[in-house]
Design a protein around this motif. Structure first.
Motif, PDB file in Angstrom:
ATOM      1  N   PRO A 180       0.828  -1.220   0.000  1.00  0.00           N
ATOM      2  CA  PRO A 180       0.000   0.000   0.000  1.00  0.00           C
ATOM      3  C   PRO A 180       0.859   1.266   0.000  1.00  0.00           C
ATOM      4  CG  PRO A 180      -0.742  -1.552   1.682  1.00  0.00           C
ATOM      5  CD  PRO A 180       0.577  -2.068   1.186  1.00  0.00           C
ATOM      6  N   ILE A 181       0.311   2.323  -0.552  1.00  0.00           N
ATOM      7  CA  ILE A 181       0.982   3.623  -0.543  1.00  0.00           C
ATOM      8  C   ILE A 181       0.971   4.194   0.873  1.00  0.00           C
ATOM      9  CG2 ILE A 181       0.854   5.998  -1.416  1.00  0.00           C
ATOM     10  CD1 ILE A 181      -0.476   4.852  -3.931  1.00  0.00           C
ATOM     11  N   SER A 182       2.055   4.836   1.253  1.00  0.00           N
ATOM     12  CA  SER A 182       2.148   5.454   2.571  1.00  0.00           C
ATOM     13  C   SER A 182       1.099   6.555   2.710  1.00  0.00           C
ATOM     14  CB  SER A 182       3.545   6.053   2.757  1.00  0.00           C
ATOM     15  OG  SER A 182       3.646   6.750   3.967  1.00  0.00           O
ATOM     16  N   PRO A 183       0.436   6.671   3.867  1.00  0.00           N
ATOM     17  CA  PRO A 183      -0.622   7.676   4.044  1.00  0.00           C
ATOM     18  C   PRO A 183      -0.168   9.105   3.756  1.00  0.00           C
ATOM     19  CG  PRO A 183      -0.660   6.118   5.849  1.00  0.00           C
ATOM     20  CD  PRO A 183       0.570   5.809   5.060  1.00  0.00           C
ATOM     21  N   ASP A 184       1.071   9.457   4.154  1.00  0.00           N
ATOM     22  CA  ASP A 184       1.510  10.844   3.958  1.00  0.00           C
ATOM     23  C   ASP A 184       1.795  11.170   2.497  1.00  0.00           C
ATOM     24  OD1 ASP A 184       3.772   9.271   3.788  1.00  0.00           O
ATOM     25  OD2 ASP A 184       5.072  10.683   4.836  1.00  0.00           O
ATOM     26  N   LYS A 185       1.813  10.150   1.633  1.00  0.00           N
ATOM     27  CA  LYS A 185       2.029  10.376   0.198  1.00  0.00           C
ATOM     28  C   LYS A 185       0.747  10.279  -0.609  1.00  0.00           C
ATOM     29  CE  LYS A 185       6.738   8.539   0.387  1.00  0.00           C
ATOM     30  NZ  LYS A 185       7.658   7.475  -0.099  1.00  0.00           N
ATOM     31  N   PHE A 186      -0.361   9.935   0.067  1.00  0.00           N
ATOM     32  CA  PHE A 186      -1.608   9.711  -0.641  1.00  0.00           C
ATOM     33  C   PHE A 186      -2.412  11.002  -0.671  1.00  0.00           C
ATOM     34  CE2 PHE A 186      -6.036   7.968  -0.774  1.00  0.00           C
ATOM     35  CZ  PHE A 186      -5.942   7.438  -2.048  1.00  0.00           C
TER      36      PHE A 186
END
Length: 207
Positions: A195-201
């Motif tokens: 999954p993509i990191s939350p701070d990059k989404f």
């Protein structure tokens, strides 16, 4: 009058039962990421979840009482406190507004019933359209294809393309590795390997 006074407290019991039903744990496997208090991030997967708590399987276990930020596909960003350690992970007591708890309850009901009722594969409410949708798709063979991202979630993306790689093929969407999982008219779906990191989404993200 004394007997009446003794039985007066009984009405609240149904409310407690209703609250317990509302927070019943649902066995559900949802991919996600979590961030511990020291800001380290790791991938995780849920084992079961209710609007008030979630049990995770993960590689790194935080301290009991430690604040943790979760980002779960279909659910979104939630926060909580590590309440106990479990075999292969930990459990989190969630801190959420009543509105967020109601949303979680609805999503869990849908996820739990989707397979049983034969519902089609759903799309997350947390999908975004990137500001710059053009991206290069790289195949295992080294071939590169110019494609367009229709929308993206933390765990995958819908890609518009005239070229259709094989289902199951490993590809890189920009720098993000994934797997072709389905076709639709004019393109295909990619599931990311992590999954993509939350701070990059966010809508200005680049893959």
């Amino acid at each position: 009058m004394i007997e009446a006074a003794r039985t007066a407290p009984s009405p609240p019991r149904p409310a407690r039962s209703a609250d317990q039903r509302r927070h019943q744990r649902v066995p559900v496997a949802i991919l996600g990421r979590y961030m511990l208090a020291d800001r380290r991030e790791f991938p995780c997967q849920t084992i079961d979840m209710s609007p008030g708590g979630v049990r995770l399987t993960c590689s790194v276990v935080g301290q009991i009482g430690e604040r943790v930020v979760l980002y779960l596909e279909h659910i979104g960003r939630i926060e909580g406190i590590i309440s106990r350690h479990t075999a292969g992970g930990f459990a989190v007591h969630l801190n959420a507004t009543p509105r967020k708890r109601d949303k979680i309850a609805s999503q869990l009901t849908w996820l739990a019933n989707r397979e049983t009722l034969g519902l089609p594969e759903g799309r997350s409410h947390e999908r975004l359209v990137p500001t710059h949708p053009g991206v290069t798709l790289r195949l295992d063979s080294g071939r590169e294809i110019a494609v367009r991202i229709i929308d993206v979630s933390m765990s995958g993306a819908a890609i518009a393309s005239a070229t259709m790689p094989a289902i199951g093929a490993i590809v890189s969407v920009g720098r993000t590795p994934g797997r072709i999982v389905r076709y639709f008219e004019g393109g295909f779906g990619v599931q990311f390997l992590l999954p993509i990191s939350p701070d990059k989404f966010h809508d200005g993200m680049t893959l």
